[in-house]
Design an enzyme around this catalytic site. Structure first.
Site, PDB file in Angstrom:
ATOM      1  N   HIS A   3       0.641  -1.525   0.823  1.00  0.00           N
ATOM      2  CA  HIS A   3      -0.163   0.736   0.232  1.00  0.00           C
ATOM      3  C   HIS A   3       0.717   0.911   0.133  1.00  0.00           C
ATOM      4  O   HIS A   3       1.913   1.669   0.651  1.00  0.00           O
ATOM      5  CB  HIS A   3      -1.412  -0.069   1.007  1.00  0.00           C
ATOM      6  CG  HIS A   3      -0.769   0.375   2.592  1.00  0.00           C
ATOM      7  ND1 HIS A   3      -0.262   0.920   3.197  1.00  0.00           N
ATOM      8  CD2 HIS A   3       0.099  -0.440   3.149  1.00  0.00           C
ATOM      9  CE1 HIS A   3       0.038   0.971   4.153  1.00  0.00           C
ATOM     10  NE2 HIS A   3       0.153  -0.252   5.082  1.00  0.00           N
ATOM     11  N   GLU A 135      -5.518   1.605   2.716  1.00  0.00           N
ATOM     12  CA  GLU A 135      -5.212   0.476   3.286  1.00  0.00           C
ATOM     13  C   GLU A 135      -4.956   0.904   4.865  1.00  0.00           C
ATOM     14  O   GLU A 135      -5.679   0.011   5.457  1.00  0.00           O
ATOM     15  CB  GLU A 135      -4.009  -0.025   3.105  1.00  0.00           C
ATOM     16  CG  GLU A 135      -3.377  -1.231   3.672  1.00  0.00           C
ATOM     17  CD  GLU A 135      -3.004  -1.513   5.510  1.00  0.00           C
ATOM     18  OE1 GLU A 135      -3.120  -2.684   5.083  1.00  0.00           O
ATOM     19  OE2 GLU A 135      -2.553  -0.465   5.562  1.00  0.00           O
ATOM     20  N   GLU A 136      -4.572   1.856   4.891  1.00  0.00           N
ATOM     21  CA  GLU A 136      -5.058   1.890   6.505  1.00  0.00           C
ATOM     22  C   GLU A 136      -6.353   2.526   7.169  1.00  0.00           C
ATOM     23  O   GLU A 136      -6.524   2.704   8.307  1.00  0.00           O
ATOM     24  CB  GLU A 136      -4.240   2.992   7.032  1.00  0.00           C
ATOM     25  CG  GLU A 136      -2.129   2.920   6.295  1.00  0.00           C
ATOM     26  CD  GLU A 136      -1.740   2.068   7.670  1.00  0.00           C
ATOM     27  OE1 GLU A 136      -2.350   1.999   8.551  1.00  0.00           O
ATOM     28  OE2 GLU A 136      -0.873   1.905   7.731  1.00  0.00           O
ATOM     29  N   ASP A 158       3.543  -5.997   2.841  1.00  0.00           N
ATOM     30  CA  ASP A 158       3.581  -5.119   4.672  1.00  0.00           C
ATOM     31  C   ASP A 158       4.432  -5.370   5.667  1.00  0.00           C
ATOM     32  O   ASP A 158       4.799  -6.112   5.516  1.00  0.00           O
ATOM     33  CB  ASP A 158       2.632  -5.274   4.834  1.00  0.00           C
ATOM     34  CG  ASP A 158       2.183  -4.093   5.209  1.00  0.00           C
ATOM     35  OD1 ASP A 158       2.284  -3.035   5.758  1.00  0.00           O
ATOM     36  OD2 ASP A 158      -0.020  -3.704   5.027  1.00  0.00           O
TER      37      ASP A 158
HETATM   38 CO    CO Z   1      -0.731   0.757   9.013  1.00  0.00          CO
HETATM   39 ZN    ZN Z   2       0.986  -1.392   6.174  1.00  0.00          ZN
END
Ligand code: CO
Ligand code: ZN
Length: 268
Positions: A3, A135-136, A158
């Protein structure tokens, strides 16, 4: 998938003294960000402050003040508008074989994808490298990307928590400097054991340092990838990261290299 987005803050209110009040974009720990320098997209700089008598253990994001140096509301409104996003403006430093920087989550994994692409040789697989968004705030970009690509296998690249921070409570299993962390599970996914064994086996075969990763907090793009359409074999290759989501995250450069090697090896 890695991400591109990061956690941050968004201006919600400007008070009469010219302080900017904020809301969280993703998992921001109020206590961890006190007195961090920040920057708005238009270049305006500031500092995250709390009231002098605040109990740091009880501080919430809604208690934070951004001091942008303005004398009053009128001056502040010339610099910042409600809805403007801001990021940590902390430096990047190398410390021994490790790097200290904001937003290693997940920019360091974007680098892992680029390094893996650079290493790829002939392959009969159709490969898609996704640099996902949001993503967060709920793995939103990976959700649509996985639906569009409809892959046979999906790998989220990640950061993962490191179990070697001071006072770690073993909510994470991976150690900084011990190689690529092969995801067994996090809060968004339980990976198929065959896929975990395949990744661990490939690492052993190629001499790539690797470790099994169980993370009991947080999720990754592997979650929405697994649950797309009628289901996808989803796994994760992670870089152990100390102090994740603080303005000063830390990863080991050897682990970054191991993740790039394993990602490339799995892709071929
Ligand atoms: Co994060
Ligand atoms: Zn992450």
């Amino acid at each position: 998938s890695a991400h591109m987005d990061s956690i941050g803050l968004v201006a919600t209110h400007i008070d009469e003294k010219g302080f900017v009040r904020v809301g969280a974009l993703g998992g921001v720990g109020a206590k961890e960000v006190a007195y961090t320098p920040v920057r708005f997209q238009n270049g305006t700089c500031g500092l995250i402050c709390v009231k002098g008598d605040a109990d740091l253990d009880k501080v919430k994001v809604s208690d934070l003040f951004i001091d942008i140096g303005a004398a009053n509301r009128e001056e502040a409104e010339k610099l910042v508008q409600v809805g403007d996003a801001l990021v940590y403006d902390t430096p990047v430093r190398q410390a021994a074989g490790r790097v200290i920087s904001p937003y290693l989550d997940d920019r360091i994994a974007c680098l892992v994808l680029l390094l893996a692409m650079g290493r790829l040789e002939e392959t009969e697989n159709d490969l898609y490298f996704v640099f996902s968004t949001q993503e967060e705030v709920g793995c939103r970009g990976a959700k649509t990307a996985a639906w569009a690509i409809n892959p046979d296998y999906g790998i989220a690249v990640d950061v993962t928590g490191a179990d070697d921070e001071p006072g770690s409570k073993h909510q994470a299993s991976s150690l900084c400097g011990k190689g690529a962390a092969v995801k067994v599970m996090d809060r968004s996914v339980i990976c198929p054991p065959e896929l975990v064994e395949r990744l661990m086996g490939l690492a052993a075969e190629k001499g790539i340092p690797a470790q099994r990763d169980v993370l009991q907090m947080g999720g990754t793009d592997a979650g929405p990838m697994q649950a797309t359409r009628s289901g996808v074999y989803a796994g994760g290759i992670s870089i152990p990261c100390r102090y994740t989501h603080t303005p000063t995250e830390m990863v080991d450069l050897g682990d970054v290299e191991a993740c790039a090697q394993l990602t490339a090896t799995f892709s071929m």
